[in-house]
Write a protein that holds these residues in place. Structure first.
Motif: not given
Length: 198
Positions: A24-30, A37-40, A42-56
């Motif tokens: 149940g997150h708020d879904h209203a607007g920009l 993504p910053l409050s979940g 799973d999403h936060l860590l997987v994107l940081l991890g993908i960015g790290f993995w790709a750049a490394r």
């Protein structure tokens, strides 16, 4: 010994006590889309991890290609989730994506660029689906998905860039291995937490 660890991990993944990563997150607007993504975890860590993995593991051009594959995959997954609505099995895929990203980062795995992009995009589709499925309820309440999706993709791109920047800052020989192991280990531990948390 390693054999027993893999069996224990498999048993954990077969247990039904899984943390729903998108309650149940708020879904209203920009703004809501940007914060989502910053409050979940799973999403936060997987994107940081993908960015790290790709750049490394890639050249700058290769890392940009991976990032360019992730954002459309997130949007596609979001659209599918919006049309489909929630599917509980997706949460298992999301937890698995966090675990696998951690293993790829920790092991310093280098794959061909297109395969790296395909793996990252596959993970992104799962995460996009979960957020789109969460938005489906908001659509029923008359909310628009366009602004939310824009904020969601903007925050996601910043998380990818932050992961890549962290990889760049730890590229020297002294920091490379500890940073890789710490990042990968944190993702693996987080995947277990997401799996067993209530």
């Amino acid at each position: 010994m390693m054999h027993r660890r893999w069996i224990a991990l498999l048993i954990l993944f077969c247990t039904p006590a899984i943390a729903l990563a998108h309650p149940g997150h708020d879904h209203a607007g920009l703004g809501a889309g940007f914060l989502h993504p910053l409050s979940g975890l799973d999403h936060l860590l997987v994107l940081l991890g993908i960015g790290f993995w790709a750049a490394r593991s890639r050249t700058m051009r290769g890392a940009l290609l991976v990032g360019a594959a992730v954002l459309p995959a997130l949007a596609s997954g979001f659209a599918i989730g919006l049309a489909q609505g929630p599917l509980p099995v997706i949460e298992f895929g999301i937890v698995a994506s966090v675990l696998l990203t951690g293993l790829l980062v920790g092991a310093g795995t280098r794959l061909p660029t297109l395969f790296t992009a395909a793996v990252a995009a596959g993970f992104a589709i799962l995460h996009g689906f979960a957020h789109g499925a969460g938005m489906a309820a908001g659509m029923a309440a008359g909310l628009s998905s366009g602004a939310f999706l824009g904020g969601f993709l903007l925050a996601s791109s910043l998380l990818l860039a932050t992961g890549a920047l962290a990889a760049g800052l730890t590229r020297n020989e002294t920091l490379e291995r500890p940073a890789r192991h710490a990042t990968g280990g944190a993702l693996v531990v987080a995947s277990v937490y997401l799996l067993i948390a209530v």
